[in-house]
Design a protein around this motif. Structure first.
Motif, short mmCIF file in Angstrom:
data_model
loop_
_atom_site.label_atom_id
_atom_site.label_comp_id
_atom_site.label_asym_id
_atom_site.label_seq_id
_atom_site.Cartn_x
_atom_site.Cartn_y
_atom_site.Cartn_z
N LEU A 167 9.40 -22.68 25.56
CA LEU A 167 8.34 -23.57 26.03
C LEU A 167 8.89 -24.71 26.87
O LEU A 167 8.26 -25.13 27.84
N TYR A 168 10.06 -25.23 26.51
CA TYR A 168 10.61 -26.39 27.20
C TYR A 168 11.97 -26.14 27.83
O TYR A 168 12.57 -27.04 28.40
N ALA A 169 12.48 -24.91 27.75
CA ALA A 169 13.73 -24.58 28.42
C ALA A 169 13.52 -24.59 29.93
O ALA A 169 12.57 -23.97 30.43
N PRO A 170 14.36 -25.27 30.70
CA PRO A 170 14.16 -25.34 32.16
C PRO A 170 14.09 -23.98 32.83
O PRO A 170 13.39 -23.82 33.84
N THR A 171 14.79 -22.97 32.30
CA THR A 171 14.78 -21.66 32.94
C THR A 171 13.48 -20.89 32.73
O THR A 171 13.22 -19.93 33.44
N THR A 172 12.69 -21.29 31.75
CA THR A 172 11.47 -20.54 31.46
C THR A 172 10.19 -21.36 31.52
O THR A 172 9.11 -20.79 31.64
N SER A 173 10.28 -22.68 31.45
CA SER A 173 9.07 -23.49 31.34
C SER A 173 8.17 -23.36 32.56
O SER A 173 6.94 -23.30 32.43
N ARG A 174 8.75 -23.31 33.76
CA ARG A 174 7.91 -23.19 34.95
C ARG A 174 7.27 -21.81 35.02
O ARG A 174 6.14 -21.65 35.49
N THR A 175 8.00 -20.82 34.54
CA THR A 175 7.42 -19.48 34.49
C THR A 175 6.25 -19.45 33.52
O THR A 175 5.20 -18.87 33.82
N ILE A 176 6.42 -20.07 32.36
CA ILE A 176 5.33 -20.15 31.38
C ILE A 176 4.12 -20.84 32.02
O ILE A 176 2.98 -20.39 31.87
N SER A 177 4.36 -21.93 32.73
CA SER A 177 3.27 -22.66 33.37
C SER A 177 2.53 -21.77 34.36
O SER A 177 1.29 -21.73 34.38
N GLY A 178 3.27 -21.04 35.18
CA GLY A 178 2.63 -20.16 36.15
C GLY A 178 1.84 -19.05 35.50
O GLY A 178 0.73 -18.71 35.94
N LEU A 179 2.38 -18.46 34.44
CA LEU A 179 1.67 -17.40 33.73
C LEU A 179 0.38 -17.92 33.11
O LEU A 179 -0.66 -17.25 33.15
N ILE A 180 0.45 -19.10 32.52
CA ILE A 180 -0.73 -19.68 31.90
C ILE A 180 -1.80 -19.96 32.95
O ILE A 180 -2.99 -19.66 32.76
N GLN A 181 -1.40 -20.52 34.09
CA GLN A 181 -2.37 -20.81 35.14
C GLN A 181 -3.06 -19.54 35.62
O GLN A 181 -4.27 -19.51 35.83
N SER A 182 -2.28 -18.47 35.77
CA SER A 182 -2.88 -17.20 36.20
C SER A 182 -3.87 -16.68 35.16
O SER A 182 -4.96 -16.22 35.50
N PHE A 183 -3.49 -16.76 33.90
CA PHE A 183 -4.37 -16.27 32.83
C PHE A 183 -5.66 -17.09 32.77
O PHE A 183 -6.76 -16.53 32.61
N LEU A 184 -5.54 -18.40 32.88
CA LEU A 184 -6.73 -19.26 32.82
C LEU A 184 -7.72 -18.89 33.91
O LEU A 184 -8.93 -18.79 33.67
N ALA A 185 -7.22 -18.71 35.13
CA ALA A 185 -8.11 -18.43 36.26
C ALA A 185 -8.67 -17.02 36.23
O ALA A 185 -9.82 -16.78 36.59
N GLU A 186 -7.85 -16.06 35.78
CA GLU A 186 -8.27 -14.66 35.81
C GLU A 186 -9.23 -14.30 34.68
O GLU A 186 -10.16 -13.51 34.86
#
Length: 628
Positions: free
Chosen positions: A390-409
């Motif tokens: 959730l807060y690891a720099p290597t994955t947090s932005r990916t998590i954010s992008g995935l969540i945004q896609s899920f919210l909109a879709e």
């Protein structure tokens, strides 16, 4: 240094300390840190048939709001955002001290009270619950129609996102052993925790959450979060999540099959392959609880260790399998992994996707509330992604992008930042305000990766950046211009062609990250331009620039025959296309490509959701499992 002193600025600015009394339990929590950031444009966005949903973030055992900070930096621009440091966690006071105030029952009732205090109930605002670890269990109890707390909030829940979820409570035997552990006096328990932290970033306590191969920054964050976790609070909450087996079946505590089965909203489950706290196999169990027949083969026929065919959602990420399907070198493949996605509603028709570019009707206000039904989407991020993803720099932005896609879709198309930006764009592209902004932008960037120059659009009547002036200044240095703006250009492109600079129209929609298909077409176009005979930067389509494209003595690159790319200002869409080409064709790591573009075209890609999308596509090499 205390937690408040190291609190990120976003959290400091939008946090308050409030007292809440929960009528159903009678407990008063005198000083809870509540983070609430209304959408910065909430008054300008449509409120019919209801406002855009409120996003609620729920941390886990020993966690805090600060663990959500990396994804909050993106999601606060999408919707109203609410997060709470549970009592005794983060910056919230450890009051009251009664163990009963920290049971699952008490925490669910407290969350319901805080959410109702911030939800726009009068306008019918829904909420989306986003939990991590134990927070997923609390969110499920709030969302499920079979939960004992269904009257608290469930009819207002529009979706559930569970990061590192636990599928079910411990067994009766495990519960009994854990209760014995909690009988150990607090002083001794605290001494054990201190011993467990020996070695700082290399301690067992850190490795348990981050995995042994985590980057140093993640380990440092975990040290901070471990130190903030108070032993008396941890013991109370840990005791509170344990079920009662006195009647032979689990009662209370974290939810299991019956509660998960009561979810009738879109659900997104996210896990890390290297997570040993809540293993990725938990997603398989939850999928079963939600009615997915895991005996059915999936498209790629992944199997688990027992030989049963299971969906991608449940199978751990297998990097070898993915590599066998793509003709990339190992080095390049680390930065370019295929994304696979299928979207199907469990109770019928495919769920409509709004992730692709909208037409003119896509930004129209929604006339009726969408009907809620269960959709299950799962993603497992590959090792070293662990419980700290959730807060690891290597994955947090990916998590954010995935969540945004899920919210909109799957929840509300208005939860797309691109949709909102388009909706809010009510002025023409070239009124005085925009013209002044355009005039302040540097016309042409420095050479980027020996292939490109980023530009702002030309204007026919401009005395500094018209086709006539451009040809005089850049002929021989720029051989072609790719215009990616959607509208007809505000210049006559024939002025470029007559001056010896080729012009290519490649229209894309503003405010939205380019689609995968658009990236493929753009790469094909650039490959064709670079492979033309006589091009100083010609290469095969497989990548690898010629040695002539090397830095000059002043640190710049030779710029003969480069390709100009422009949208309106030459930052977001332009940067997105160029960075994609650098990753896919020139072998750049994503962050290096972003840094190079920013150095040559400061301040680089401005839209955070564009960068999030790039991280989703390239940085982590994640495997998108089918939506069930």
């Amino acid at each position: 240094m205390d937690a408040e002193a190291t609190d990120p600025g976003l959290l400091k600015k939008h946090s308050v300390f409030k007292s809440y009394t929960v009528s159903s339990t009678g407990f008063t929590y005198p000083s809870l840190r509540v983070f609430f950031r209304p959408h910065p444009q909430r008054d300008k966005l449509p409120t019919e048939p209801s406002p855009i949903p409120l996003l609620v973030f729920i941390h886990g055992l020993g966690g805090s709001v600060a663990q959500f900070h990396p994804i909050l930096t993106s999601l606060v621009n999408v919707a109203d955002c609410l997060a709470l440091d549970l009592p005794g966690c983060g910056l919230s006071a450890f009051e009251p001290k009664a163990w009963e105030a920290y049971t699952t029952d008490a925490l669910v009732q407290l969350l319901g009270t805080v959410i109702q205090d911030h939800r726009d109930a009068g306008s019918g605002q829904d909420v989306v619950l986003i939990g991590h670890s134990m927070g997923c269990s609390l969110a499920t109890l709030l969302a499920s129609l079979t939960s004992p707390y269904t009257e608290v909030l469930s009819k207002h829940v529009a979706g559930l996102i569970a990061i590192c979820p636990k599928a079910a409570p411990p067994s009766a035997e495990e519960t009994a052993k854990f209760r014995k552990l909690l009988w150990i006096p607090g002083m001794i328990f605290d001494l054990w925790r201190r011993w467990d932290r020996r070695g700082g970033t290399e301690s067992a306590s850190v490795a348990r959450f981050t995995g042994p191969d985590a980057e140093e920054e993640t380990k440092k964050l975990q040290v901070k979060f471990n130190e903030q976790s108070r032993t008396p609070v941890w013991r109370r909450m840990a005791s509170g999540i344990l079920p009662d087996y006195s009647e032979g079946v689990p009662k209370g505590g974290i939810p299991g099959r019956d509660i998960w089965a009561g979810l009738q909203v879109p659900v997104f489950l996210i896990a890390g392959e290297a997570d040993h706290v809540t293993p990725a196999e938990e997603l398989k169990r939850i999928a079963e609880f939600l009615g997915k027949d895991v005996s059915e083969p999936t498209d790629d026929g992944d199997t688990d260790t027992d030989g049963d065919i299971v969906p991608d959602a449940a199978a751990p990420f297998d990097i070898g399998k993915i590599e066998s399907h793509h003709a990339h070198s190992k080095e390049s493949h680390e930065h370019l992994m295929a994304l696979k996605e299928e979207t199907t509603a469990l109770d019928g028709e495919p769920s409509p996707s709004t992730a692709q570019h909208p037409d003119a009707e896509a930004t129209a206000p929604i006339s009726s509330r969408p009907e809620r039904h269960l959709i299950l989407k799962t993603t497992i991020l590959p090792s070293p992604a662990a419980h700290a993803l959730l807060y690891a720099p290597t994955t947090s932005r990916t998590i954010s992008g995935l969540i945004q896609s899920f919210l909109a879709e799957h929840i509300d198309k208005r939860l797309s930042l691109g949709w909102q930006l388009q909706y809010l764009t009510t002025e023409g592209k070239w009124d005085v305000k925009n013209l002044a902004k355009w005039q302040a932008v540097t016309p042409v960037s420095g050479p980027i990766a020996g292939v490109f120059r980023a530009m702002k659009t030309l204007r026919e009547v401009d005395e500094h950046h018209s086709p006539k002036v451009f040809v005089r200044v850049w002929k021989g240095k720029i051989r072609a211009v790719i215009d990616i703006s959607h509208d007809n250009p505000v210049y006559d492109y024939r002025g470029l062609e007559e001056g010896g600079i080729a012009y290519y129209k490649f229209p894309t929609v503003s405010k939205l990250p380019p689609t995968v298909d658009e990236i493929k077409s753009f790469i094909s176009l650039v490959d064709g331009l670079r492979s033309k005979e006589g091009s100083p930067t010609a290469q095969s389509a497989g990548g690898g620039t010629k040695e002539s494209n090397v830095p000059t003595a002043d640190g710049d690159q030779e710029s003969e025959g480069l390709i100009g790319v422009h949208c309106h200002y030459g930052f977001n869409r332009t940067g997105f296309f160029i960075v994609c080409y650098m990753v896919e064709r020139l072998g750049y790591r994503l962050q290096d490509a972003l840094d190079e573009f920013e150095r040559r075209r400061p301040p680089g890609i401005r839209h955070g959701h564009f960068v999030d999308t790039l991280f989703v596509r390239y940085c982590v090499g994640l495997k998108r499992a089918p939506t069930l």
